[in-house]
Design an enzyme around this catalytic site. Structure first.
Site, PDB file in Angstrom:
ATOM      1  N   CYS A  13      11.178 -11.532   0.700  1.00 27.07           N
ATOM      2  CA  CYS A  13      11.026 -11.509  -0.756  1.00 27.07           C
ATOM      3  C   CYS A  13      12.307 -10.869  -1.274  1.00 27.07           C
ATOM      4  CB  CYS A  13       9.755 -10.774  -1.174  1.00 27.07           C
ATOM      5  SG  CYS A  13       9.460  -9.200  -0.334  1.00 27.07           S
ATOM      6  N   PHE A  15     -14.487  -8.397   3.272  1.00 25.22           N
ATOM      7  CA  PHE A  15     -13.499  -9.346   3.776  1.00 25.22           C
ATOM      8  C   PHE A  15     -12.297  -8.665   4.434  1.00 25.22           C
ATOM      9  CE2 PHE A  15     -16.070 -11.867   0.968  1.00 25.22           C
ATOM     10  CZ  PHE A  15     -16.214 -13.050   1.673  1.00 25.22           C
TER      11      PHE A  15
END
Length: 286
Positions: free
Chosen positions: A197, A265
């Site tokens: 990035c 999750f």
């Protein structure tokens, strides 16, 4: 550490931390590699840093240096505010990266074509996955087209999956396609994948961690710890959990993710992992 599987990482590392992870990682020390006066990479640890050929002025006096320092200060203030971490990006030190596994590298943005040469010659990079938006590249004054041209000349596949910096929702939405590109490149096996990035502390490590979570049989915390132990940083776990939820649950009556507990999750059943993998692979070429 032995490899998890033929397509998975043997060891991993990460970016800026949040909440309790911040307190743990803050105690760890990082070492860096810098380019010496002879323009060579000097190894001082796990993180490699390429200094510009002109060197670094201890007391910048030019208007250009002052502008660069202002950009770095603004960026690091935003990073600390949004990621709650002590890590900073030093653009003037050049490209820096960490070798996560035998086929995955996470790092900051290449700043010039010579950085691409280094990745090819020294690290056998065959794929570059760029997660920056156009405005990120423009902010730092990078000539992206010259970097893309050099990739083409060196037979490096350059891919882009832009996500907004410091934005967990944008990261969450972009993770499936980014991981799809990463998984495809690793499955091709023609060389290493360089994921970057801007600073290599948020979006890029998040993509690497998510790949490990979805494709290497790890739960989220294990993947997160493996990456951050090599590259101290702190990408958003919430974004990764949210993307996992989006792919694993498609029931019209499902409970909204925002109402789930913080640990939801962080792990998934085998059938959910298989479902996620199939959906991610279906995104190839999109």
């Amino acid at each position: 550490m032995g490899a998890v599987s033929n397509s998975c990482f043997s060891s991993v590392f990460i970016a800026p931390l949040e909440n309790d992870d911040f307190l743990k990682q803050r105690k760890k020390k990082s070492t860096y590699n810098f380019m010496d006066s002879n323009k060579k990479f000097v190894s001082f640890g796990k993180i490699y840093c390429k200094q510009p050929e002109s060197g670094i002025e201890e007391k910048p006096t030019s208007q250009r240096a002052s502008s660069s320092n202002n950009r770095m200060e603004e960026y690091n203030i935003a990073m600390k505010k949004m990621m709650r971490n002590p890590y900073e990006y030093h653009h003037d030190l050049g490209m820096n990266y960490t070798v996560i596994t035998e086929n995955l590298i996470v790092g900051s943005q290449p700043q010039k074509p010579e950085d691409v040469d280094h990745l090819k010659q020294e690290e056998d990079v065959a794929y570059i996955l760029n997660l920056q938006q156009d405005k990120d590249v423009e902010y730092w004054g990078i000539d992206l087209q010259s970097i893309i041209r050099r990739c083409q000349e060196l037979d490096i596949r350059h891919m882009r999956r832009p996500a907004k910096d410091f934005d967990p929702d944008s990261l969450r939405n972009g993770l499936p396609k980014s991981v799809s590109s990463l998984e495809w490149a690793i499955s091709e096996g023609k060389g290493k994948m360089y994921v970057h990035c801007t600073a290599g502390l948020g979006r890029a490590p998040a993509v690497a961690i998510t790949y490990m979570f979805w494709f290497c049989g790890m739960n989220l915390n294990t993947a997160y710890d493996k990456l951050t132990s090599k590259r101290p940083c702190g990408p958003s776990k919430t974004a990764i959990r949210g993307a996992t939820y989006d792919l694993a649950k498609n029931d019209p009556w499902k409970e909204p993710f925002e109402s789930l507990p913080e640990y939801a999750f962080e792990d998934i059943a085998d059938w959910e992992r298989n479902l996620i993998q199939n959906r991610v692979r279906s995104l190839r070429g999109t």
